[in-house]
Design a protein around this motif. Structure first.
Motif, PDB file in Angstrom:
ATOM      1  N   GLY A   1       0.835  -1.221   0.110  1.00  0.00           N
ATOM      2  CA  GLY A   1       0.131  -0.085  -0.108  1.00  0.00           C
ATOM      3  C   GLY A   1       0.809   1.209   0.052  1.00  0.00           C
ATOM      4  O   GLY A   1       0.334   2.218  -0.718  1.00  0.00           O
ATOM      5  N   ASN A   2       1.988   1.210   0.781  1.00  0.00           N
ATOM      6  CA  ASN A   2       2.917   2.395   0.898  1.00  0.00           C
ATOM      7  C   ASN A   2       3.447   2.733  -0.494  1.00  0.00           C
ATOM      8  O   ASN A   2       3.396   3.740  -0.991  1.00  0.00           O
ATOM      9  CB  ASN A   2       3.938   2.085   1.891  1.00  0.00           C
ATOM     10  N   LEU A   3       3.909   1.688  -1.200  1.00  0.00           N
ATOM     11  CA  LEU A   3       4.649   1.731  -2.447  1.00  0.00           C
ATOM     12  C   LEU A   3       3.670   2.320  -3.477  1.00  0.00           C
ATOM     13  O   LEU A   3       3.668   3.208  -4.376  1.00  0.00           O
ATOM     14  CB  LEU A   3       5.207   0.365  -2.944  1.00  0.00           C
ATOM     15  N   LEU A   4       2.109   1.767  -3.571  1.00  0.00           N
ATOM     16  CA  LEU A   4       1.266   2.412  -4.440  1.00  0.00           C
ATOM     17  C   LEU A   4       0.907   3.685  -4.118  1.00  0.00           C
ATOM     18  O   LEU A   4       1.013   4.261  -5.140  1.00  0.00           O
ATOM     19  CB  LEU A   4       0.078   1.267  -4.154  1.00  0.00           C
ATOM     20  N   GLU A   5       0.857   4.244  -3.031  1.00  0.00           N
ATOM     21  CA  GLU A   5       0.579   5.717  -2.730  1.00  0.00           C
ATOM     22  C   GLU A   5       1.833   6.382  -3.226  1.00  0.00           C
ATOM     23  O   GLU A   5       1.475   7.365  -3.722  1.00  0.00           O
ATOM     24  CB  GLU A   5       0.334   5.500  -1.176  1.00  0.00           C
ATOM     25  N   ARG A   6       2.906   5.785  -2.878  1.00  0.00           N
ATOM     26  CA  ARG A   6       4.064   6.774  -3.398  1.00  0.00           C
ATOM     27  C   ARG A   6       4.240   6.884  -4.959  1.00  0.00           C
ATOM     28  O   ARG A   6       4.457   7.861  -5.630  1.00  0.00           O
ATOM     29  CB  ARG A   6       5.385   6.103  -3.041  1.00  0.00           C
ATOM     30  N   TYR A   7       3.808   5.756  -5.807  1.00  0.00           N
ATOM     31  CA  TYR A   7       3.620   5.948  -7.006  1.00  0.00           C
ATOM     32  C   TYR A   7       2.598   6.785  -7.690  1.00  0.00           C
ATOM     33  O   TYR A   7       2.891   7.516  -8.539  1.00  0.00           O
ATOM     34  CB  TYR A   7       3.476   4.159  -7.723  1.00  0.00           C
ATOM     35  N   LYS A   8       1.506   6.727  -6.868  1.00  0.00           N
ATOM     36  CA  LYS A   8       0.518   7.645  -7.406  1.00  0.00           C
ATOM     37  C   LYS A   8       0.806   9.131  -7.159  1.00  0.00           C
ATOM     38  O   LYS A   8       0.573   9.759  -8.087  1.00  0.00           O
ATOM     39  CB  LYS A   8      -0.920   7.413  -6.514  1.00  0.00           C
ATOM     40  N   GLU A   9       1.495   9.377  -5.936  1.00  0.00           N
ATOM     41  CA  GLU A   9       1.785  10.828  -5.929  1.00  0.00           C
ATOM     42  C   GLU A   9       3.110  10.934  -6.841  1.00  0.00           C
ATOM     43  O   GLU A   9       3.018  12.179  -7.250  1.00  0.00           O
ATOM     44  CB  GLU A   9       2.614  10.733  -4.352  1.00  0.00           C
ATOM     45  N   TRP A  10       4.067  10.238  -7.056  1.00  0.00           N
ATOM     46  CA  TRP A  10       4.989  10.445  -8.376  1.00  0.00           C
ATOM     47  C   TRP A  10       4.326  10.760  -9.520  1.00  0.00           C
ATOM     48  O   TRP A  10       4.781  11.660 -10.096  1.00  0.00           O
ATOM     49  CB  TRP A  10       5.928   9.095  -8.175  1.00  0.00           C
ATOM     50  N   LYS A  11       3.371  10.021 -10.090  1.00  0.00           N
ATOM     51  CA  LYS A  11       2.580  10.252 -11.203  1.00  0.00           C
ATOM     52  C   LYS A  11       1.849  11.326 -11.270  1.00  0.00           C
ATOM     53  O   LYS A  11       1.700  12.257 -12.246  1.00  0.00           O
ATOM     54  CB  LYS A  11       1.707   9.004 -11.212  1.00  0.00           C
ATOM     55  N   ALA A  12       1.224  12.057 -10.096  1.00  0.00           N
ATOM     56  CA  ALA A  12       0.572  13.109 -10.051  1.00  0.00           C
ATOM     57  C   ALA A  12       1.553  14.265 -10.189  1.00  0.00           C
ATOM     58  O   ALA A  12       1.279  15.267 -10.953  1.00  0.00           O
ATOM     59  CB  ALA A  12      -0.377  13.204  -8.858  1.00  0.00           C
TER      60      ALA A  12
END
Length: 58
Positions: A38-49
């Motif tokens: 979940g932490n990695l997924l959230e970081r990926y979403k923030e990076w993408k945004a």
């Protein structure tokens, strides 16, 4: 050898020890990978945004 009170205390100790062992196994096998994923997924979403915001700013 053991009196009945000592026997019950020993059984309670073994029960608590066993519950703690299986709880530790459960946490290591299911909860920690879930948390990390979940932490990695959230970081990926923030990076993408952030990447999208930089692209729109140009």
């Amino acid at each position: 050898m053991f009196e009945f009170d000592q026997y019950l205390g020993f059984l309670a100790f073994l029960t608590i020890l066993t519950i703690g062992f299986w709880l530790m196994i459960f946490l290591l096998m299911f909860v920690v990978p879930y948390w990390l994923g979940g932490n990695l997924l959230e970081r990926y979403k923030e990076w993408k945004a952030e990447k999208r915001a930089k692209r729109e700013a140009l």
